[in-house]
Design a protein around this motif. Sequence first.
Motif, short mmCIF file in Angstrom:
data_model
loop_
_atom_site.label_atom_id
_atom_site.label_comp_id
_atom_site.label_asym_id
_atom_site.label_seq_id
_atom_site.Cartn_x
_atom_site.Cartn_y
_atom_site.Cartn_z
N TYR A 18 0.83 -1.21 0.00
CA TYR A 18 0.00 0.00 0.00
C TYR A 18 0.86 1.26 0.00
O TYR A 18 0.55 2.23 -0.68
CB TYR A 18 -0.91 -0.02 1.22
CG TYR A 18 -1.82 1.18 1.32
CD1 TYR A 18 -2.98 1.27 0.56
CD2 TYR A 18 -1.53 2.24 2.19
CE1 TYR A 18 -3.81 2.37 0.64
CE2 TYR A 18 -2.35 3.34 2.28
CZ TYR A 18 -3.49 3.40 1.50
OH TYR A 18 -4.31 4.50 1.59
N GLN A 83 -8.73 -6.40 19.32
CA GLN A 83 -8.56 -5.23 18.46
C GLN A 83 -8.05 -4.03 19.25
O GLN A 83 -7.08 -3.37 18.86
CB GLN A 83 -9.90 -4.85 17.82
CG GLN A 83 -10.29 -5.62 16.59
CD GLN A 83 -11.49 -4.96 15.94
OE1 GLN A 83 -12.58 -4.92 16.50
NE2 GLN A 83 -11.29 -4.42 14.76
N ARG A 89 -4.76 -4.77 12.38
CA ARG A 89 -5.78 -4.72 11.34
C ARG A 89 -6.72 -5.91 11.50
O ARG A 89 -6.33 -6.98 11.97
CB ARG A 89 -5.14 -4.76 9.96
CG ARG A 89 -4.23 -3.58 9.64
CD ARG A 89 -3.67 -3.71 8.23
NE ARG A 89 -2.81 -2.58 7.89
CZ ARG A 89 -1.50 -2.54 8.09
NH1 ARG A 89 -0.88 -3.58 8.62
NH2 ARG A 89 -0.79 -1.47 7.75
N LYS A 91 -7.88 -7.81 9.17
CA LYS A 91 -7.38 -8.90 8.33
C LYS A 91 -6.32 -9.70 9.08
O LYS A 91 -6.26 -10.94 8.98
CB LYS A 91 -6.81 -8.32 7.03
CG LYS A 91 -6.10 -9.33 6.12
CD LYS A 91 -7.05 -10.35 5.55
CE LYS A 91 -6.35 -11.22 4.52
NZ LYS A 91 -7.22 -12.34 4.06
N GLU A 92 -5.48 -9.03 9.84
CA GLU A 92 -4.43 -9.70 10.59
C GLU A 92 -5.01 -10.57 11.70
O GLU A 92 -4.51 -11.67 11.96
CB GLU A 92 -3.45 -8.67 11.17
CG GLU A 92 -2.67 -7.94 10.09
CD GLU A 92 -1.92 -6.71 10.59
OE1 GLU A 92 -1.09 -6.18 9.82
OE2 GLU A 92 -2.17 -6.28 11.73
N SER A 123 1.60 -8.25 5.78
CA SER A 123 0.60 -7.24 6.10
C SER A 123 0.18 -6.50 4.85
O SER A 123 0.68 -6.75 3.76
CB SER A 123 1.16 -6.24 7.13
OG SER A 123 2.15 -5.43 6.54
N LYS A 124 -0.74 -5.58 5.02
CA LYS A 124 -1.25 -4.78 3.91
C LYS A 124 -0.14 -4.00 3.22
O LYS A 124 -0.19 -3.76 2.02
CB LYS A 124 -2.32 -3.84 4.45
CG LYS A 124 -2.97 -2.93 3.45
CD LYS A 124 -4.01 -2.06 4.14
CE LYS A 124 -4.64 -1.08 3.17
NZ LYS A 124 -5.64 -0.21 3.83
N ASN A 207 -13.36 -0.73 12.83
CA ASN A 207 -12.07 -0.11 12.53
C ASN A 207 -11.73 1.03 13.49
O ASN A 207 -10.59 1.49 13.53
CB ASN A 207 -12.04 0.39 11.09
CG ASN A 207 -10.62 0.47 10.55
OD1 ASN A 207 -9.79 -0.39 10.82
ND2 ASN A 207 -10.34 1.51 9.79
N ARG A 210 -8.62 0.39 15.90
CA ARG A 210 -7.25 0.68 15.47
C ARG A 210 -6.93 2.16 15.65
O ARG A 210 -5.82 2.51 16.07
CB ARG A 210 -7.08 0.25 14.01
CG ARG A 210 -5.68 0.40 13.44
CD ARG A 210 -5.59 -0.35 12.12
NE ARG A 210 -4.41 0.01 11.37
CZ ARG A 210 -3.20 -0.52 11.52
NH1 ARG A 210 -3.01 -1.44 12.46
NH2 ARG A 210 -2.19 -0.16 10.76
N HIS A 211 -7.90 3.01 15.37
CA HIS A 211 -7.70 4.45 15.55
C HIS A 211 -7.61 4.79 17.04
O HIS A 211 -6.85 5.67 17.43
CB HIS A 211 -8.84 5.21 14.89
CG HIS A 211 -8.81 5.13 13.39
ND1 HIS A 211 -8.52 6.20 12.59
CD2 HIS A 211 -9.02 4.09 12.55
CE1 HIS A 211 -8.54 5.83 11.32
NE2 HIS A 211 -8.86 4.56 11.27
N MET A 232 2.18 -0.71 14.42
CA MET A 232 0.95 -0.86 13.67
C MET A 232 1.14 -1.26 12.22
O MET A 232 0.18 -1.65 11.54
CB MET A 232 0.14 0.44 13.74
CG MET A 232 -0.23 0.84 15.16
SD MET A 232 -1.28 2.29 15.26
CE MET A 232 -2.81 1.65 14.58
N ASN A 234 2.17 0.65 9.62
CA ASN A 234 2.12 1.74 8.63
C ASN A 234 3.48 2.43 8.58
O ASN A 234 4.32 2.21 9.44
CB ASN A 234 1.06 2.78 9.01
CG ASN A 234 -0.34 2.23 8.96
OD1 ASN A 234 -0.84 1.73 9.94
ND2 ASN A 234 -0.98 2.33 7.81
#
Length: 267
Positions: A18, A83, A89, A91-92, A123-124, A207, A210-211, A232, A234
């Motif tokens: 990504y 979470q 994520r 998906k993870e 991961s993504k 979601n 995560r935030h 995380m 990213n």
Amino acid sequence: GAAKSMYKFALDEKHIGYDDTPQFEYFDSVVEDDKIKRSVLLQWELFSLMFHMEQKYWKRIDPDLPPAKLQVCRQFALYIQMQYATGARMKELDDLRWKQITEPAHVHGPHKDLNKDIYIPQSKTRRKRTFTAEITSIVNQIKQVHEDCGIPYDPEGRVFVKIENTPKVDEWFGREAVARFLKRMLKECGLEEKLNAEFPKRTITLNSARHYFATRAIVSWGWDYKLTSAHMGNSAQEIENRYSKHTANILAGEKMKDIGMNQYADY
């Protein structure tokens, strides 16, 4: 348009991650620079949600609830707890295997018993990573659910499995089912009514967890963007772009006690 299509194809086929995809800008579009993309719960609101689920599915169990349905709800509750505790994520977590959860390599003393390491192989953003989280109690509860359902331990097996009258150990429920469960829990514990009455209204989704984790890490724990990104998965730039405005609002609110007459409010 052709360039975007090529990047999308490469991303779908996992040739790139990504973060390798450029963010195309258009001259005729307005950048919503100040928009907070995701609503999050406050800390006391999260405690209220977790307390409600604990009471409902572990302390005051409805005798009319079928055993299989009880274990399904317990897994949904533990999924949501995982979470918020990890910031991973969806998906993870959906694909998480027991072999990915190990004893913490860099935590010692009594804290070692509270934490686990989680290894994410893919991961993504194509970043392999291992992070530490306070999830020992959650992991033990998931193991108990498996034991109660007669699911043997398998290092290659799923952590979250599809529990019906006959457990399907190679499957997991769709996110829509977990999302419906979360919405019901928010309504039952009174948070949905409170959030809907606010202006602007806060909408909590799966979601949002995560935030919430990123916000807590930066504001309460003092993590910088680089450390948060390592946990995380990213890039540090993406973490800053996504969370800086939200965390700035919270930090400014906390600092108000040192400004002007706020210093004397306690008197």
